[in-house]
Design a protein around this motif. Structure first.
Motif, PDB file in Angstrom:
ATOM      1  N   GLY A 180      46.592  41.424  12.609  1.00 21.48           N
ATOM      2  CA  GLY A 180      46.845  42.850  12.440  1.00 21.48           C
ATOM      3  C   GLY A 180      46.018  43.739  13.340  1.00 21.48           C
ATOM      4  N   ILE A 181      45.152  43.128  14.134  1.00 19.12           N
ATOM      5  CA  ILE A 181      44.376  43.946  15.061  1.00 19.12           C
ATOM      6  C   ILE A 181      44.959  43.750  16.446  1.00 19.12           C
ATOM      7  CG2 ILE A 181      42.120  44.290  16.101  1.00 19.12           C
ATOM      8  CD1 ILE A 181      40.853  43.578  13.533  1.00 19.12           C
ATOM      9  N   ILE A 182      45.445  44.816  17.015  1.00 20.98           N
ATOM     10  CA  ILE A 182      45.976  44.723  18.372  1.00 20.98           C
ATOM     11  C   ILE A 182      45.151  45.653  19.227  1.00 20.98           C
ATOM     12  CG2 ILE A 182      47.964  45.080  19.850  1.00 20.98           C
ATOM     13  CD1 ILE A 182      49.641  44.628  17.248  1.00 20.98           C
ATOM     14  N   THR A 183      44.499  45.092  20.180  1.00 23.60           N
ATOM     15  CA  THR A 183      43.614  45.942  20.967  1.00 23.60           C
ATOM     16  C   THR A 183      43.344  45.337  22.327  1.00 23.60           C
ATOM     17  OG1 THR A 183      41.488  47.076  20.978  1.00 23.60           O
ATOM     18  CG2 THR A 183      41.519  44.874  20.065  1.00 23.60           C
ATOM     19  N   THR A 184      42.856  46.123  23.185  1.00 27.28           N
ATOM     20  CA  THR A 184      42.432  45.642  24.484  1.00 27.28           C
ATOM     21  C   THR A 184      40.963  45.964  24.638  1.00 27.28           C
ATOM     22  OG1 THR A 184      44.605  46.020  25.356  1.00 27.28           O
ATOM     23  CG2 THR A 184      42.856  45.765  26.947  1.00 27.28           C
ATOM     24  N   LEU A 185      40.182  44.944  24.837  1.00 18.57           N
ATOM     25  CA  LEU A 185      38.749  45.167  24.991  1.00 18.57           C
ATOM     26  C   LEU A 185      38.403  45.096  26.464  1.00 18.57           C
ATOM     27  CD1 LEU A 185      37.552  42.761  22.190  1.00 18.57           C
ATOM     28  CD2 LEU A 185      37.695  45.228  22.071  1.00 18.57           C
ATOM     29  N   ASN A 186      37.415  45.851  26.824  1.00 19.70           N
ATOM     30  CA  ASN A 186      36.979  45.809  28.208  1.00 19.70           C
ATOM     31  C   ASN A 186      36.128  44.581  28.462  1.00 19.70           C
ATOM     32  OD1 ASN A 186      38.159  48.097  29.290  1.00 19.70           O
ATOM     33  ND2 ASN A 186      36.641  49.395  28.268  1.00 19.70           N
ATOM     34  N   ALA A 187      36.353  43.970  29.556  1.00 16.76           N
ATOM     35  CA  ALA A 187      35.518  42.846  29.953  1.00 16.76           C
ATOM     36  C   ALA A 187      35.263  42.987  31.438  1.00 16.76           C
ATOM     37  CB  ALA A 187      36.202  41.529  29.635  1.00 16.76           C
ATOM     38  N   ARG A 188      34.533  44.058  31.771  1.00 18.82           N
ATOM     39  CA  ARG A 188      34.283  44.314  33.188  1.00 18.82           C
ATOM     40  C   ARG A 188      33.100  43.488  33.643  1.00 18.82           C
ATOM     41  NH1 ARG A 188      34.793  50.345  31.264  1.00 18.82           N
ATOM     42  NH2 ARG A 188      33.624  49.305  29.657  1.00 18.82           N
ATOM     43  N   THR A 189      33.389  42.259  33.874  1.00 15.53           N
ATOM     44  CA  THR A 189      32.295  41.338  34.115  1.00 15.53           C
ATOM     45  C   THR A 189      32.490  40.574  35.418  1.00 15.53           C
ATOM     46  OG1 THR A 189      31.325  39.315  33.273  1.00 15.53           O
ATOM     47  CG2 THR A 189      33.520  39.806  32.535  1.00 15.53           C
ATOM     48  N   SER A 190      31.410  40.284  36.063  1.00 13.71           N
ATOM     49  CA  SER A 190      31.474  39.379  37.199  1.00 13.71           C
ATOM     50  C   SER A 190      31.409  37.961  36.652  1.00 13.71           C
ATOM     51  CB  SER A 190      30.278  39.564  38.120  1.00 13.71           C
ATOM     52  OG  SER A 190      30.112  40.889  38.459  1.00 13.71           O
ATOM     53  N   ILE A 191      32.114  37.083  37.279  1.00 15.54           N
ATOM     54  CA  ILE A 191      32.078  35.711  36.789  1.00 15.54           C
ATOM     55  C   ILE A 191      31.442  34.802  37.830  1.00 15.54           C
ATOM     56  CG2 ILE A 191      33.519  33.728  36.181  1.00 15.54           C
ATOM     57  CD1 ILE A 191      35.281  35.666  34.688  1.00 15.54           C
ATOM     58  N   LEU A 192      30.478  34.076  37.377  1.00 13.34           N
ATOM     59  CA  LEU A 192      29.872  33.064  38.228  1.00 13.34           C
ATOM     60  C   LEU A 192      30.187  31.735  37.568  1.00 13.34           C
ATOM     61  CD1 LEU A 192      27.983  32.076  40.474  1.00 13.34           C
ATOM     62  CD2 LEU A 192      26.069  32.542  38.982  1.00 13.34           C
ATOM     63  N   ALA A 193      30.983  30.940  38.232  1.00 13.93           N
ATOM     64  CA  ALA A 193      31.421  29.707  37.600  1.00 13.93           C
ATOM     65  C   ALA A 193      30.991  28.516  38.440  1.00 13.93           C
ATOM     66  CB  ALA A 193      32.931  29.712  37.438  1.00 13.93           C
ATOM     67  N   ALA A 194      30.810  27.400  37.784  1.00 12.10           N
ATOM     68  CA  ALA A 194      30.488  26.169  38.495  1.00 12.10           C
ATOM     69  C   ALA A 194      31.438  25.092  38.023  1.00 12.10           C
ATOM     70  CB  ALA A 194      29.047  25.764  38.231  1.00 12.10           C
ATOM     71  N   ALA A 195      31.908  24.303  38.949  1.00 13.32           N
ATOM     72  CA  ALA A 195      32.844  23.252  38.569  1.00 13.32           C
ATOM     73  C   ALA A 195      32.526  21.981  39.341  1.00 13.32           C
ATOM     74  CB  ALA A 195      34.271  23.697  38.872  1.00 13.32           C
ATOM     75  N   ASN A 196      32.918  20.880  38.773  1.00 13.70           N
ATOM     76  CA  ASN A 196      32.793  19.611  39.476  1.00 13.70           C
ATOM     77  C   ASN A 196      34.149  19.267  40.082  1.00 13.70           C
ATOM     78  OD1 ASN A 196      30.559  18.641  37.001  1.00 13.70           O
ATOM     79  ND2 ASN A 196      30.065  18.649  39.154  1.00 13.70           N
ATOM     80  N   PRO A 197      34.142  18.552  41.178  1.00 16.38           N
ATOM     81  CA  PRO A 197      35.416  18.104  41.739  1.00 16.38           C
ATOM     82  C   PRO A 197      36.109  17.138  40.779  1.00 16.38           C
ATOM     83  CG  PRO A 197      33.620  17.814  43.296  1.00 16.38           C
ATOM     84  CD  PRO A 197      33.010  18.143  41.986  1.00 16.38           C
ATOM     85  N   VAL A 198      37.381  16.911  41.041  1.00 15.49           N
ATOM     86  CA  VAL A 198      38.185  16.121  40.106  1.00 15.49           C
ATOM     87  C   VAL A 198      37.582  14.758  39.794  1.00 15.49           C
ATOM     88  CG1 VAL A 198      40.384  14.955  39.810  1.00 15.49           C
ATOM     89  CG2 VAL A 198      40.322  17.276  40.693  1.00 15.49           C
ATOM     90  N   GLU A 199      37.252  14.029  40.834  1.00 10.42           N
ATOM     91  CA  GLU A 199      36.720  12.702  40.556  1.00 10.42           C
ATOM     92  C   GLU A 199      35.206  12.715  40.524  1.00 10.42           C
ATOM     93  OE1 GLU A 199      38.662  10.740  43.694  1.00 10.42           O
ATOM     94  OE2 GLU A 199      40.599  11.038  42.739  1.00 10.42           O
ATOM     95  N   SER A 200      34.690  13.817  40.048  1.00  9.24           N
ATOM     96  CA  SER A 200      33.268  14.081  39.911  1.00  9.24           C
ATOM     97  C   SER A 200      32.531  14.054  41.246  1.00  9.24           C
ATOM     98  CB  SER A 200      32.584  13.160  38.886  1.00  9.24           C
ATOM     99  OG  SER A 200      32.226  11.938  39.477  1.00  9.24           O
TER     100      SER A 200
END
Lengths: 541, 994
Positions: free
Chosen positions: B719-739
């Protein structure tokens, strides 16, 4: 010799406090220190005097004591967040006000006027029975064999004990000597001596449950290092490995050797200094290295089709060897429902499995895990365990902030299959049982051939000694050059070897040195540890 | 009511008596004893002083003292003459009113003389010796919640507190002991506190001290009339604080608080924030500082009073002077307005202490603490004055709050009635004030190592209610209270325990030690402390803050100068990059990229767009690190999380979509549905670090699409419909597929992430673990060195400490908003064109390749802005753009290198297929068609496996099964061929006529 002071103090501690108060009247500020010093002199100087005081433990629950009797409580500090308590230190007619003396007195006895200067503070905290304290250790501490009436009554505030549904004692501790109390930290093991009463938990709330309260007269923090001779223990190592492998690991000596290595590990002083700098955890080094192997022992397809509800024999063996040891029988139900890391809810710090004192060994058994769904809480729990394994820190959740607490927990994962289903362990040691001893992995306790008590005692002190040694193991200059050359050469031969491998191997070498009760990693030890690791790798499928 | 009643004096005029000297206690007693049996319903609404019953009891208990004799005589003497005139005049007026007592004055004691006793017109001047305005002011002033004591101006408050512990006097509101021991009783002060000058020779000391309240008031008056900023400047100089130079000598000569008071009048504010350091720096007032700190309960109300007096005086003066807006009737109106208002002085500026350091000796003193708000109750109506009515005789009584408690009268105070337990509370006649209880927790930086944080309760009142919300860091100034705890509220037994809390007089929202949040994301003034205006002290209020020249500013000025100095260093860029995670080795470009991410581009919104300022273009820079395990990616993330504004760290494995965005839960207290923010919303205006990005579930990752471009999170749950602000920079780290990164495969095959998501990252760094003997040796040395005795040296060159770096970034983010110079935009255009044309202009092939898209252009703009910001430059210049392009090229070169062609190809990132790959597919398709059209396959089709085999025979490179099926699928879609059969038996057939 039993001094008169001692008898007085045991019989009527309240009176002794009052007498002291009369002696030192006029110096309220220093009075708590005076009391602490007096009682420390009486009780804490030797184990014998300490043992004169009745212990408060599961066998001697608070209900079995008379009101305001003197007890000692060997406990873990669980929560230091309760606000200090303010009390009126000086009552009418030169009466002392602290140590619960003035509790619930009728208002008519109240001083008609009082000075705000007479208000003093007492530190309040919550302490529980040391989680994972093994039976032999409890007995050693209690030194009394008479069995008290074990009450079936459930203790108050059970959410503040790390192990759910386990019998324990939880006590609200009030320390009047504030300076000494300030140094107490969560998960410290402390012996408190004090007057036992029963009070409402939250003095401000109208309806709050009554809990046992201990008004502390003096206390002592358990120190880890008590030096004992290490020389004659050197030969014990092989015996110990043999015993563990025969009794609990199906005759697998390699696995037993790894186990002993892991048991000698602790967070070393060196990495301490790096890790424990707040905010800037990595100013000095590439990576903080907890010195744990993060060992997982795998029974490779040992019993692929049936699950063992029973505890593995290793549990019994370890609980005979270690002072603080806890088995966590992992199951989806447990992971999804119980909490592993402490969390503050409504300003009350709820405990979790991982809130255990420094130096505790955790055995995580995965053999009870069935198919099913892991919900968010379960994922967070697994993350918490992994965090402890990797960084030896445990996050306590508070509203709007998280506090990272240093831990010192040895983790051993016992799993069926090739590797742990949940955790990234540093080392995986597949078990190779001898066919003749195949069934002994889950044999009940009474089938274990326990060595005589003297032997068992040497085993225990050997492990303790190895742990102590580990902190001071160093790498000699010459060895370090050797290691560097070795690494460069190996990497050229096989580019898949990474820095992590080097770090792991360094750990093994240091642990090996420690478990030999040596102080230095020599080239020999380096080579031996390489061989040891190679033999482990060979087993990996 | 017609019968002429015998009058007695249940409510004899207390003020009147007190002024004559002896205590009133005996009076009632006496009148009781001499009065004939009371008449029924004599005075239905006779008001009475609150403390009456106690007085009776007290009087009884001290009946033997000589005092009572005097009292008795007085009472007799008074009663006799007054009885006569009252009789005939009595009946008509009072009866229709149910509660006739309530209207005129609020203070119970004084109410006496008025309407219920119309026969006493002559006694009124006695009861109200002061002006009507003052009388009006008094009851209002007494309601100030934070000071808490209705009798705070007088020693009574302190004494009555003591009285609480006296069993005999336990329910006595205003202990009579006061009046006995201090002849100058409280009543006169109450009746005329507004006009201290009326009674200049009266001694009003704070009980138990030598502090003379009249003197204190005079001092404060002098202060408000005399303080000038120059005093503060002198003081700061003495304390070796850096001061802001005054722009003109005149500026130092302004009478600061008169300016403020005028502003208060103009804005209709009622609160004056008083920087206590100003008190300290005004030489005559040094004493006042200490007094305020020690006896706030007495001094603050006195200050309130002076403030009001001066407000009136000033208004009067201004009216005389004919100031703008103060002429004639307008001025009168203003003055009348001021008269009706309650003015409050809110002191602040004490050094904040840790809440652990509070101890009993601070009780009732003014202190200041810092902390984190963890819980706030809803607004609690706090009863200030309770209104009781006797059920038998309808007699009414008002009881004021005292030390947080209201004592219910045990029996009807009217002597003729005297029924026990008939007093009932009439709710809608009571007076209430807003109150809120807040739990304040220690901030992580203040907690000693290994301890869990403490909490303390705060009570906030009136304007301060709802100023801070859970999660805010605040500095509060307040009075420390300790109140004894009763075992049971219904019993008299007490514990020797005290509960402690803080009555807050001033709240200041603050930011923690790390970077503040990005202020451009907040609505203007949204976080401002309301009700405190007039004399700004909120950190946002720059302009006012400069005027007030407070300590924070001077320290700020010092820091500012230091930072500006730093920004002039020629090696600034390298220094900052080096200082970022100094323990992590090498990776300079990665560090530079992250550094620029921390600075961020400027947020742009098109003002002429739709509502609310139009769409907003993100200035946040997103960075993705992909690399082999063990290359300290996680450590970089952890480091950024520590210093970033509102940094949130999440691990992909441990986060669900719910944990990242927001979820709906039920609040345990109110049982209402509430939105709880997840990591992304929490890091609004900050940096969200996501580790193990690749291990995140698809559902979770899909949320990021919205966040990374639209910068919002939409919720439609329960019952809550809303849009929240998420003005954020994202710093992400990932491993390659086969590590481990497979250099033979294109990056999209190495990273298991949808290309749409990858393209949203401005910078994508590959952190690869390369085998290199010298590097290895260095690494091994470093690692082994950890176990050697000496601590390893990490570079050894100078790096900025964490807090300075953080302060630098914070300053730049708040104060620097660079705009593009024309030179820079030309360069941007040129770079973009050249980046796009890298592929096209390659002479060796005519294939068209997409090398850069508009997304990259936007990224370049953001990066150049961030670089300019780092230099504290107002304009983006050529060098900024050049560095941005270099970083982009560096990032692109490693990430968008097509392993087959060795060329940069953004198509790889944007569509998942590179040009080389596409070329290969085209070749494959051509060959396949020739195979199908010509040769044996004609008409019958070609077996799948055979086609692959024949292709492999023709080709010099291995035919990838996946590639092959992609080609077939594409051709099938085009309708060129069809595939019949399943699995191994698949047959490819040419569609006739296509």
């Amino acid at each position: 010799m039993v001094s008169a002071f001692l008898i007085d103090a045991i019989n009527d501690p309240t009176k002794v406090v009052q007498e002291l108060y009369e002696e030192h009247t006029g110096d309220i500020d220093q009075f708590p220190t005076v009391v602490a010093r007096h009682f420390s002199d009486v009780f804490l100087h030797s184990d014998d005097t300490l043992r004169e005081v009745l212990p408060l433990d599961v066998n001697h629950p608070p209900e079995s004591f008379a009101h305001r009797s003197l007890v000692r409580f060997h406990a873990m500090v669980q929560d230091t967040s309760s606000s200090p308590e303010m009390y009126l230190a000086s009552l009418n007619k030169n009466k002392c006000g602290g140590w619960g003396i003035s509790q619930n007195m009728p208002a008519s006895e109240w001083p008609s006027s009082f000075d705000y200067c007479d208000l003093k503070e007492a530190t309040a905290l919550w302490a529980v029975t040391v989680p994972g304290q093994t039976d032999w250790r409890t007995e050693e501490l209690t030194a009394r064999s008479h069995c008290g009436s074990s009450s079936s009554q459930s203790p108050p505030q059970p959410h503040k004990y790390p192990v759910p549904n386990a019998p324990h004692i939880g006590v609200q501790v009030k320390i009047y000597d504030n300076e000494a109390a300030q140094s107490l930290k969560a998960t410290d093991i402390v012996t408190f001596i004090g007057i036992l009463t029963s009070e409402s938990l939250d003095s401000e709330a109208v309806s709050s449950p009554m809990v046992p309260s201990l008004h502390v007269l003096c206390h002592k923090v358990q120190s880890i290092d008590d030096a004992s001779p290490t020389e004659e223990l050197a030969t014990v190592r092989d015996d110990l490995i043999k015993w563990i492998s025969d009794e609990a690991l199906g005759g697998d000596e390699v696995a037993a050797q790894w186990l002993v290595l892991e048991l000698s590990a602790k967070v070393s002083v060196f990495s301490l200094s790096i890790k424990r700098i707040r905010l800037i955890p990595d100013t000095a080094t590439l990576e903080p290295h907890p010195s744990y192997l993060r060992l997982s022992l795998c029974h490779v397809f040992l019993h692929p089709h049936h699950h063992h509800p029973a505890l593995p024999t290793l549990h019994h063996v370890l609980s005979d060897l270690l002072p603080q040891y806890l088995t966590v029988p992992l199951s989806l139900d447990l992971l999804n429902k119980e909490s592993f890391s402490p969390e503050s809810k409504d300003e009350d710090l709820h405990s979790g499995y991982l809130q255990v004192p420094q130096g505790t060994t955790l055995l995580l058994t995965e053999n009870g895990v069935q198919e099913g769904k892991l919900v968010e809480k379960g994922i967070m729990n697994i993350r918490a365990v992994q965090e402890v394994m990797d960084a030896q820190t445990l996050e306590y959740s508070f509203p709007f902030s998280k506090f990272s607490f240093p831990t010192d927990i040895v983790t051993i994962v016992l799993c069926d299959g090739r590797k742990s289903a949940f955790f990234q362990t540093g080392f995986i040691v597949p078990l190779k049982t001898k066919p003749s001893l195949k069934d002994n992995l889950y044999k009940p306790r009474d089938q274990i051939r326990t060595p005589d008590t003297v032997k068992l005692a040497t085993y225990r002190s050997f492990l303790a000694a190895a742990k102590r040694c580990f902190g001071s193991v160093q790498v000699a200059e010459e060895t370090s050059r050797h290691i560097q050359e070795d690494f460069v050469r190996q990497r050229q031969e096989d580019p898949s070897i990474t820095a992590d491998d080097l770090i792991h191997l360094m750990k093994v070498a240091r642990l090996l040195a420690a478990s030999m009760l040596g102080r230095e990693v020599t080239v020999d030890i380096w080579e031996t540890s390489k061989k040891l690791d190679a033999s482990r790798r060979k087993r990996l499928p | 009511m017609s019968s002429p009643p015998r009058v007695d004096f249940p409510t004899s005029d207390i003020d009147d008596i007190e002024m004559d000297g002896p205590p009133q206690d005996g009076t009632i007693d006496q009148s009781l004893s001499i009065a004939p049996p009371p008449q029924r319903l004599f005075l239905p609404g006779t008001p009475s002083a609150a403390g009456t019953p106690a007085r009776q009891r007290y009087a009884n208990s001290v009946a033997a003292t000589p005092m009572s004799g005097i009292a008795a005589r007085r009472a007799l003497g008074m009663s006799t003459p007054r009885r006569a005139p009252r009789t005939p005049l009595f009946a008509p007026g009072s009866s229709p009113l149910a509660f006739p007592s309530s209207s005129p004055a609020k203070t119970p004691r004084r109410r006496v003389a008025i309407d219920s006793d119309p026969a006493f017109p002559d006694s009124e001047p006695l009861a109200f010796p002061s002006s009507p305005a003052a009388a009006l002011a008094t009851p209002i002033k007494n309601r100030r919640g934070d000071i808490h004591s209705s009798l705070s101006l007088t020693p009574t408050a302190r004494r009555s507190r003591r009285g609480d512990y006296n069993n005999d006097l336990n329910d006595n509101l205003n202990s009579d002991g006061t009046h006995l021991s201090i002849p100058a009783s409280s009543a006169p002060h109450l009746s005329a506190p507004a006009a201290p000058s009326d009674e200049p020779d009266e001694i009003r000391a704070i009980w138990g001290t030598t502090v003379n309240l009249a003197e204190t008031m005079k001092l404060f008056r002098d202060f408000l009339r005399g303080f000038k900023p120059k005093y503060r400047a002198i003081h700061d100089r003495q304390e070796n604080l850096r001061t802001r130079p005054l722009a003109t000598p005149d500026e130092g000569e302004v009478v600061l608080y008169e300016t403020y008071m005028r502003r208060i009048r103009q804005t209709g504010e009622t609160n004056l924030n008083l920087d206590m350091v100003n008190l300290l720096s005004y030489p005559p007032c040094k004493k006042l500082f200490a007094q305020l700190q020690k006896y706030p309960q007495e001094v603050v109300p006195a200050m309130d009073q002076i403030l009001k007096d001066l407000m009136l005086e000033l208004a009067d003066e201004d009216q005389q002077a004919g100031m703008d807006g103060m002429q004639g009737d307008q001025g009168d109106e203003e003055i009348a307005d001021i008269m009706g208002k309650v003015y409050k002085v809110r002191p602040f500026g004490l050094t904040a202490v840790n809440m652990r350091e509070l101890n009993p000796s601070d009780t009732d003193k003014l202190i200041s603490i810092k902390g984190l708000v963890i819980r706030a109750t809803p607004v609690i109506p706090d009863m200030k004055v309770a209104f009781f009515r006797c059920l038998t005789c309808s007699h009414t009584v008002q009881v004021e709050i005292d030390r947080g408690k209201i004592e219910e009268p045990a029996r009807c105070p009217r002597d003729v009635c005297g029924s026990v337990g008939t007093m009932s509370l009439v709710h809608n006649r009571c007076e209430f004030a807003d109150r809120q209880v807040i739990r304040l927790q220690e901030t992580p930086d203040a907690v000693p190592d290994g301890q869990t944080p403490h909490t303390v309760s705060l009570s906030v009142y009136d304007e301060l209610v709802d100023v801070c919300k859970p999660g805010d860091r605040v500095v509060v100034t307040g009075i420390y209270r300790s109140v004894p705890v009763r075992v049971n509220p219904r019993q008299r037994t007490m514990k020797s325990l005290f509960k402690t809390y803080l009555d807050v007089v001033h709240v200041r929202l603050s930011v923690g030690g790390t970077l503040g949040l990005d202020r451009s994301t907040r609505p203007a003034g949204g976080d401002k402390v309301p009700g405190i205006g007039g004399v700004g002290d909120s950190a946002d209020d720059q302009e006012l803050e400069e005027q007030i020249a407070q300590g924070g500013l001077t320290r700020k000025a010092e820091l500012e100068a230091k930072l500006i100095n730093l920004s002039r260093r020629h090696d600034l860029y390298d220094l900052l990059a080096r200082s970022l995670a100094p323990s992590i080795w090498e990776m300079d470009d990665v560090k530079k990229g992250i550094l620029l991410q921390l600075f961020g581009g400027t947020n742009k919104s098109i003002a002429r767009g739709g509502g609310g300022g139009g769409p907003r273009y993100r200035g946040d820079i997103n960075v993705l690190l992909v690399g082999d395990p063990g290359t300290s990616k996680s450590q970089i993330l952890q480091y950024v999380h520590k210093i970033a504004p509102r940094g949130v760290y999440a691990s992909g494995k441990g986060s669900s979509a719910v944990g990242l965005t927001a979820y709906v839960t039920r609040d345990p207290d109110s049982k209402q549905l509430v939105l709880e923010s997840g990591a992304l919303v929490l890091s609004d205006g900050g940096v969200c670090c996501i580790d193990e990005f690749d291990k995140m579930s698809d559902a979770t990752r899909s949320v990021l699409h919205e966040v990374m471009e639209q910068q919002t999170v939409s919720i439609a749950k329960a019952g809550i419909i809303t849009t929240l602000n998420a003005r954020t920079s994202i710093l992400a780290a990932a491993n390659p597929v086969e590590s481990k990164y497979n250099v033979d495969l294109p990056i999209t095959r190495n990273i298991d992430l949808p290309p749409t998501l990858i393209s949203r990252f401005d910078l994508l760094y590959l952190v690869l673990d390369q085998v290199d003997e010298t590097l290895d040796r260095k690494l091994a040395q470093h690692l082994v060195g950890l176990y050697l005795e000496d601590a390893p040296s990490t570079g050894g060159y100078d790096v900025l400490p964490l807090d300075e770096l953080s302060a630098y970034i914070d300053y730049a983010r708040t104060n620097i908003h660079p705009v593009l110079s024309s030179e820079a935009s030309d360069e941007l255009v040129a770079s973009y064109v050249s980046l796009r044309s890298i592929g096209a202009s390659d002479p060796r092939s005519s294939e068209k390749r997409i090398t850069a898209t508009t997304r990259q252009l936007e990224s370049m703009i953001r990066l150049s802005e961030a670089h300019a910001r780092m230099r504290f430059a107002a304009h983006v210049e050529l060098q900024d753009v050049q560095e941005a392009c270099r970083l982009m090229r560096e990032a692109i070169r490693t990430s968008a290198m097509d392993p087959r062609t060795g060329k940069i190809d953004m198509g790889l990132l944007n569509t998942g297929t590179g040009v080389g790959q596409r070329k290969m597919r085209d070749d494959m398709r051509r060959e396949l068609l020739t195979m199908l059209d010509g040769g044996a396959g004609k008409g019958k089709g070609l077996k799948w496996g055979e086609a692959m085999k024949r292709l492999a025979d023709q080709s010099s490179i291995r035919v990838d099964a996946a590639e092959f099926s992609e080609v077939i699928k594409a051709m099938e879609n085009e309708g060129v061929l069809t595939v019949v059969g399943e699995r191994d038996k698949r047959v490819i057939r040419r569609v006739e006529g296509a």
